[in-house]
Design a protein around this motif. Sequence first.
Motif, mmCIF file in Angstrom:
data_model
loop_
_atom_site.group_PDB
_atom_site.id
_atom_site.type_symbol
_atom_site.label_atom_id
_atom_site.label_comp_id
_atom_site.label_asym_id
_atom_site.label_seq_id
_atom_site.Cartn_x
_atom_site.Cartn_y
_atom_site.Cartn_z
ATOM 1 N N PHE A 113 41.034 -17.310 53.968
ATOM 2 C CA PHE A 113 40.778 -15.942 53.530
ATOM 3 C C PHE A 113 40.671 -14.998 54.726
ATOM 4 O O PHE A 113 41.049 -13.829 54.620
ATOM 5 C CB PHE A 113 39.513 -15.888 52.672
ATOM 6 N N ARG A 114 40.169 -15.487 55.833
ATOM 7 C CA ARG A 114 40.176 -14.663 57.045
ATOM 8 C C ARG A 114 41.614 -14.317 57.419
ATOM 9 O O ARG A 114 41.912 -13.178 57.801
ATOM 10 C CB ARG A 114 39.529 -15.415 58.209
ATOM 11 N N THR B 171 29.834 -11.979 56.927
ATOM 12 C CA THR B 171 30.940 -12.111 55.977
ATOM 13 C C THR B 171 32.085 -12.915 56.570
ATOM 14 O O THR B 171 32.631 -13.827 55.925
ATOM 15 C CB THR B 171 31.440 -10.721 55.540
ATOM 16 N N VAL B 172 32.447 -12.610 57.801
ATOM 17 C CA VAL B 172 33.513 -13.363 58.459
ATOM 18 C C VAL B 172 33.095 -14.817 58.634
ATOM 19 O O VAL B 172 33.899 -15.743 58.479
ATOM 20 C CB VAL B 172 33.880 -12.729 59.814
ATOM 21 N N ALA C 122 31.090 -12.119 51.172
ATOM 22 C CA ALA C 122 32.240 -12.988 51.421
ATOM 23 C C ALA C 122 32.819 -13.486 50.109
ATOM 24 O O ALA C 122 34.039 -13.579 49.940
ATOM 25 C CB ALA C 122 31.830 -14.168 52.305
ATOM 26 N N ASN C 123 31.951 -13.794 49.129
ATOM 27 C CA ASN C 123 32.440 -14.276 47.854
ATOM 28 C C ASN C 123 33.189 -13.184 47.098
ATOM 29 O O ASN C 123 34.201 -13.439 46.446
ATOM 30 C CB ASN C 123 31.280 -14.812 47.006
ATOM 31 N N VAL C 124 32.701 -11.959 47.202
ATOM 32 C CA VAL C 124 33.403 -10.839 46.576
ATOM 33 C C VAL C 124 34.791 -10.672 47.192
ATOM 34 O O VAL C 124 35.778 -10.432 46.490
ATOM 35 C CB VAL C 124 32.588 -9.538 46.713
ATOM 36 N N ILE C 125 34.882 -10.800 48.517
ATOM 37 C CA ILE C 125 36.182 -10.721 49.196
ATOM 38 C C ILE C 125 37.121 -11.794 48.645
ATOM 39 O O ILE C 125 38.301 -11.528 48.373
ATOM 40 C CB ILE C 125 36.015 -10.901 50.715
ATOM 41 N N VAL D 101 42.698 -9.047 40.430
ATOM 42 C CA VAL D 101 41.267 -8.760 40.460
ATOM 43 C C VAL D 101 40.991 -7.607 41.434
ATOM 44 O O VAL D 101 40.227 -6.690 41.129
ATOM 45 C CB VAL D 101 40.461 -10.013 40.861
ATOM 46 N N GLY D 102 41.631 -7.660 42.585
ATOM 47 C CA GLY D 102 41.430 -6.611 43.585
ATOM 48 C C GLY D 102 41.812 -5.239 43.066
ATOM 49 O O GLY D 102 41.036 -4.272 43.193
ATOM 50 N N TYR D 103 42.978 -5.128 42.449
ATOM 51 C CA TYR D 103 43.398 -3.834 41.914
ATOM 52 C C TYR D 103 42.576 -3.431 40.699
ATOM 53 O O TYR D 103 42.358 -2.245 40.440
ATOM 54 C CB TYR D 103 44.893 -3.842 41.587
#
Length: 289
Positions: free
Chosen positions: A232-233, A224-225, A42-45, A53-55
């Motif tokens: 973030f969800r 994770t959810v 979840a923290n990585v998400i 950061v994602g790209y």
Amino acid sequence: MTAQPIESFQADPMPRTRRAELDEQQINDLTLLGPALLAGPANVIMQLTLPAVGYGVYESKVESGNLFKHPVKRTRTTLTYLAVAAMGDAELRRKYRHAVNKSHAHVRSSSSSPVKYNAFDAKLQLWVAACLYRGWEDMIRLYGDPSVITEEAYRQGAIMGTTLQMPPEMWPATRADFEVYWNETVASMELDDVIRSYLKSLVRLKFAAKPVSMIMGPWSELLTVGYLPPEFRDKLGVTQTPAQKRIFDAHNAVLRVGVRLMPAPMRKFPFNLLLADVRWRMRTGRPLV
């Protein structure tokens, strides 16, 4: 796309500190380091929801760090960084930073990238450190004693960024300043379909061997959810069903009791083991990442 973090945020800077002094700093409260591993995905998400950061992770040309090609190695490297930042000494932090920098040197956007990024960008490292600190707060509220969430503990959270390139004066000066930074940054973020699909594949363990993802994927998704904050969800486009919430709440109730009964070394596992491993790698001249 989206605004980068801290563009609009302003706070009184923390005093400038030499890098060697930063490496000497220690985190006092590590009691939930091990159990926090459950909330790691979840923290990585949360970290990768920031487009730059994602790209940076999605487009990374560092093959050895590709989660889908080398899931065990990438996981070990990430967790070892956390172990070194939280529990390491000055020499260990310095050497691990040098090793990570070699990989980060290749993580930069190209002319075709949808957003601009550079792994050495201190603003991006601030966001990652902020996610790690917020994750610690959330775990303390779930399983520990909220009275330990103090200004001193908050200031120590900066170590998650200063162990790399983030200067300490970039860390919001107080928890109130942090809330302003956090809320402004989260509100500015938007996920596109590419990163949203990539993050959902992480939630469902698509990077693991097929039998593992089939068996453990639903459990990973449930946790994770559950650990993801609602905002973030919403960005990810997932919901927590009533059944998932009941199971997640039951899981938390059991873990809350287990944490109180767990001996101190177990509360730090596997990070204490990873710290021993990286020290062994240093002694034997093996690569650290």
